[in-house]
Design a protein around this motif. Structure first.
Motif, PDB file in Angstrom:
ATOM      1  N   ASN A 192     -14.683   6.033   8.065  1.00 60.05           N
ATOM      2  CA  ASN A 192     -15.802   6.838   8.590  1.00 60.05           C
ATOM      3  C   ASN A 192     -15.864   6.802  10.107  1.00 60.05           C
ATOM      4  O   ASN A 192     -16.886   6.452  10.704  1.00 60.05           O
ATOM      5  CB  ASN A 192     -17.140   6.326   8.017  1.00 60.05           C
ATOM      6  N   LEU A 193     -14.746   7.173  10.726  1.00 59.26           N
ATOM      7  CA  LEU A 193     -14.647   7.089  12.191  1.00 59.26           C
ATOM      8  C   LEU A 193     -15.772   7.858  12.884  1.00 59.26           C
ATOM      9  O   LEU A 193     -16.357   7.376  13.866  1.00 59.26           O
ATOM     10  CB  LEU A 193     -13.268   7.616  12.642  1.00 59.26           C
ATOM     11  N   VAL A 213     -10.895  14.232  18.915  1.00 57.98           N
ATOM     12  CA  VAL A 213     -12.337  13.962  18.842  1.00 57.98           C
ATOM     13  C   VAL A 213     -13.086  15.287  19.007  1.00 57.98           C
ATOM     14  O   VAL A 213     -13.006  15.940  20.039  1.00 57.98           O
ATOM     15  CB  VAL A 213     -12.772  12.936  19.919  1.00 57.98           C
ATOM     16  N   THR A 214     -13.824  15.646  17.954  1.00 55.88           N
ATOM     17  CA  THR A 214     -14.522  16.931  17.933  1.00 55.88           C
ATOM     18  C   THR A 214     -16.017  16.718  18.208  1.00 55.88           C
ATOM     19  O   THR A 214     -16.509  15.579  18.172  1.00 55.88           O
ATOM     20  CB  THR A 214     -14.322  17.602  16.561  1.00 55.88           C
ATOM     21  N   GLY A 240      -6.307  16.491  26.475  1.00 56.04           N
ATOM     22  CA  GLY A 240      -6.617  15.106  26.135  1.00 56.04           C
ATOM     23  C   GLY A 240      -6.732  14.896  24.626  1.00 56.04           C
ATOM     24  O   GLY A 240      -6.333  15.741  23.822  1.00 56.04           O
ATOM     25  N   ASP A 241      -7.314  13.734  24.276  1.00 57.64           N
ATOM     26  CA  ASP A 241      -7.572  13.412  22.869  1.00 57.64           C
ATOM     27  C   ASP A 241      -8.916  13.976  22.420  1.00 57.64           C
ATOM     28  O   ASP A 241      -9.298  13.858  21.264  1.00 57.64           O
ATOM     29  CB  ASP A 241      -7.617  11.881  22.696  1.00 57.64           C
ATOM     30  N   ALA A 246     -15.751  21.737  23.759  1.00 57.46           N
ATOM     31  CA  ALA A 246     -16.835  21.595  22.788  1.00 57.46           C
ATOM     32  C   ALA A 246     -17.740  20.406  23.107  1.00 57.46           C
ATOM     33  O   ALA A 246     -18.936  20.428  22.794  1.00 57.46           O
ATOM     34  CB  ALA A 246     -16.239  21.437  21.384  1.00 57.46           C
ATOM     35  N   ILE A 247     -17.186  19.369  23.732  1.00 55.32           N
ATOM     36  CA  ILE A 247     -17.959  18.134  23.925  1.00 55.32           C
ATOM     37  C   ILE A 247     -18.655  18.095  25.283  1.00 55.32           C
ATOM     38  O   ILE A 247     -19.729  17.503  25.420  1.00 55.32           O
ATOM     39  CB  ILE A 247     -17.045  16.902  23.697  1.00 55.32           C
ATOM     40  N   GLU A 248     -18.098  18.770  26.263  1.00 56.39           N
ATOM     41  CA  GLU A 248     -18.662  18.705  27.625  1.00 56.39           C
ATOM     42  C   GLU A 248     -20.160  19.034  27.655  1.00 56.39           C
ATOM     43  O   GLU A 248     -20.943  18.317  28.300  1.00 56.39           O
ATOM     44  CB  GLU A 248     -17.855  19.636  28.549  1.00 56.39           C
ATOM     45  N   PRO A 249     -20.636  20.055  26.912  1.00 57.90           N
ATOM     46  CA  PRO A 249     -22.077  20.341  26.959  1.00 57.90           C
ATOM     47  C   PRO A 249     -22.948  19.216  26.370  1.00 57.90           C
ATOM     48  O   PRO A 249     -24.122  19.100  26.730  1.00 57.90           O
ATOM     49  CB  PRO A 249     -22.223  21.608  26.102  1.00 57.90           C
ATOM     50  N   LYS A 250     -22.377  18.384  25.477  1.00 59.12           N
ATOM     51  CA  LYS A 250     -23.170  17.313  24.853  1.00 59.12           C
ATOM     52  C   LYS A 250     -23.120  16.018  25.656  1.00 59.12           C
ATOM     53  O   LYS A 250     -24.046  15.206  25.613  1.00 59.12           O
ATOM     54  CB  LYS A 250     -22.590  16.973  23.466  1.00 59.12           C
ATOM     55  N   ALA A 251     -21.997  15.801  26.352  1.00 62.13           N
ATOM     56  CA  ALA A 251     -21.780  14.521  27.033  1.00 62.13           C
ATOM     57  C   ALA A 251     -22.615  14.444  28.306  1.00 62.13           C
ATOM     58  O   ALA A 251     -22.842  15.457  28.968  1.00 62.13           O
ATOM     59  CB  ALA A 251     -20.293  14.383  27.386  1.00 62.13           C
ATOM     60  N   SER A 252     -23.064  13.206  28.645  1.00 63.70           N
ATOM     61  CA  SER A 252     -23.760  13.068  29.934  1.00 63.70           C
ATOM     62  C   SER A 252     -22.731  12.995  31.043  1.00 63.70           C
ATOM     63  O   SER A 252     -22.952  13.479  32.148  1.00 63.70           O
ATOM     64  CB  SER A 252     -24.652  11.827  29.940  1.00 63.70           C
ATOM     65  N   VAL A 253     -21.599  12.364  30.724  1.00 57.00           N
ATOM     66  CA  VAL A 253     -20.495  12.216  31.676  1.00 57.00           C
ATOM     67  C   VAL A 253     -19.213  12.378  30.877  1.00 57.00           C
ATOM     68  O   VAL A 253     -19.119  11.895  29.750  1.00 57.00           O
ATOM     69  CB  VAL A 253     -20.524  10.797  32.315  1.00 57.00           C
ATOM     70  N   ILE A 254     -18.218  13.066  31.442  1.00 57.35           N
ATOM     71  CA  ILE A 254     -16.948  13.237  30.718  1.00 57.35           C
ATOM     72  C   ILE A 254     -15.805  13.324  31.732  1.00 57.35           C
ATOM     73  O   ILE A 254     -16.015  13.760  32.871  1.00 57.35           O
ATOM     74  CB  ILE A 254     -17.001  14.486  29.793  1.00 57.35           C
ATOM     75  N   THR A 255     -14.619  12.872  31.321  1.00 58.54           N
ATOM     76  CA  THR A 255     -13.449  12.980  32.206  1.00 58.54           C
ATOM     77  C   THR A 255     -12.553  14.110  31.704  1.00 58.54           C
ATOM     78  O   THR A 255     -12.351  14.262  30.501  1.00 58.54           O
ATOM     79  CB  THR A 255     -12.649  11.662  32.224  1.00 58.54           C
ATOM     80  N   PRO A 256     -12.005  14.906  32.623  1.00 62.19           N
ATOM     81  CA  PRO A 256     -11.119  15.992  32.207  1.00 62.19           C
ATOM     82  C   PRO A 256      -9.670  15.510  32.031  1.00 62.19           C
ATOM     83  O   PRO A 256      -9.316  14.441  32.498  1.00 62.19           O
ATOM     84  CB  PRO A 256     -11.192  16.954  33.397  1.00 62.19           C
ATOM     85  N   VAL A 257      -8.862  16.308  31.354  1.00 64.92           N
ATOM     86  CA  VAL A 257      -7.405  16.087  31.304  1.00 64.92           C
ATOM     87  C   VAL A 257      -6.761  17.443  31.552  1.00 64.92           C
ATOM     88  O   VAL A 257      -7.070  18.399  30.825  1.00 64.92           O
ATOM     89  CB  VAL A 257      -6.955  15.548  29.920  1.00 64.92           C
TER      90      VAL A 257
END
Ligand code: NAP
Length: 281
Positions: A192-193, A213-214, A240-241, A246-257
């Motif tokens: 259940n990752l 990671v979705t 990236g992985d 899709a995740i950038e709008p939810k994350a407070s901070v995120i790194t690009p690849v």
């Protein structure tokens, strides 16, 4: 907030360049990094080129020694022994992976711990796990610098690291633990990752699977660090992985690849070379 490893590393490299400029007057020379490249794997060639470019920016002397794929293990170990004995060499890095007939562990162990700029030598690994002074591995060190630069408070946070490799997953988990996060280490056998990753306030992903990671695996406000370097099977571009769009709008901070963790890894290699140089003065 997107943390640009490119911008942060440019700033840190400029600071290091100022510091290195003072070395000839103080110590008679600048630090010297030797990179050994075996064979001509295109990814390895590009990493080695990036290391030479960063060295030039910082003012570090860089020597890249190229050897054919056919080099024997004994010849490679002989070369490392020569570099270990050379007082003009401060850092030795053997670009991985090596051809199958060469035992990578033997090669890493052969490098003098004091010149192990990658922080992969067993004595450096042991020192990390015992909280002794050591050379930290570059990617985990760069990740912690990015979190700090973004003003992320690590202490007390629930951190989840996916991936448990010796070069990323394990050491970054230890550094997060040392910074007082509560760390969960997930891997290919984790059940259940998505349930585990949704608990994360800081999520570090180092698995090597494009956009694995979705958005449904990440909670609102999570800090997401994407270590993966992959080719997107649809576009052929680097990705990236993490499914960044899709995740950038939810994350407070995120790194690009690209432009996230990768440049910070090289930046920390420069810092490690300077540290090895200064420690041996
Ligand atoms: P690795 O040695 O191949 O390890 C991959 C890890 O991911 C393993 O621990 C594996 O679990 C786990 N994993 C694989 N599939 C999984 C799944 N479906 N679910 C959960 N966990 C899974 O990789 P690595 O050397 O750590 O590198 C990881 C990625 O980071 C690669 O894309 C690499 O290119 C990139 N990287 C980037 C930098 C940089 O500077 N940007 C530096 C180093 C690496 P098991 O242990 O159970 O097999």
């Amino acid at each position: 907030m997107i943390i640009s490893g490119k911008e942060l590393s440019a700033r840190l490299k400029a600071e290091m360049a100022e510091q290195v400029k003072t070395f000839p007057a103080k110590y008679g020379r600048v630090p010297h990094l030797v990179v050994i490249l075996v064979g001509d794997n295109p990814a390895s060639v590009s990493y080695v080129t990036g290391k030479a470019k960063a060295s030039a920016e910082v003012g570090i002397r860089n020597t890249t020694i190229r050897r054919p794929e056919s080099i024997s293990e004994a010849e490679l170990l002989g070369l490392i022994a020569e570099l270990n004995a050379d007082p003009e060499v401060d850092g030795i890095l053997v670009q991985l992976p090596l051809p199958k007939h060469i035992d990578e562990s033997k090669v890493i162990e052969a490098i003098d711990q004091a010149k192990d700029v990658d922080g992969f030598h067993p004595l450096n690994v042991a020192a990390l796990w015992q909280k002794q002074p050591c050379t930290l591995p570059c990617t985990p060190k760069g990740i912690i610098k990015m979190l700090k630069a973004a003003g992320v408070e690590i202490a007390g946070k629930r951190a989840v690291v996916i991936g448990r490799s010796n070069i990323v997953g394990l050491p970054v988990s230890k550094l997060l633990l040392d910074a007082n996060a509560t760390v969960t280490m997930a891997h290919s056998r984790t059940r259940n990752l998505a349930e585990v990753t949704r608990q994360a306030e800081i999520l570090v992903v180092a698995i090597g699977r494009p956009k694995f990671v979705t958005a449904d695996m990440v909670s609102e406000g999570t800090v997401v660090i994407d270590v993966g370097v992959n080719r997107d099977p649809e576009t052929g571009k680097l990705c990236g992985d993490v499914d960044f769009a899709a995740i950038e709008p939810k994350a407070s901070v995120i790194t690009p690849v690209p432009g996230g963790v990768g440049p910070m890894t090289i930046c920390c290699l420069m810092e490690n070379t300077i540290e090895c140089f200064l420690r041996s003065r």
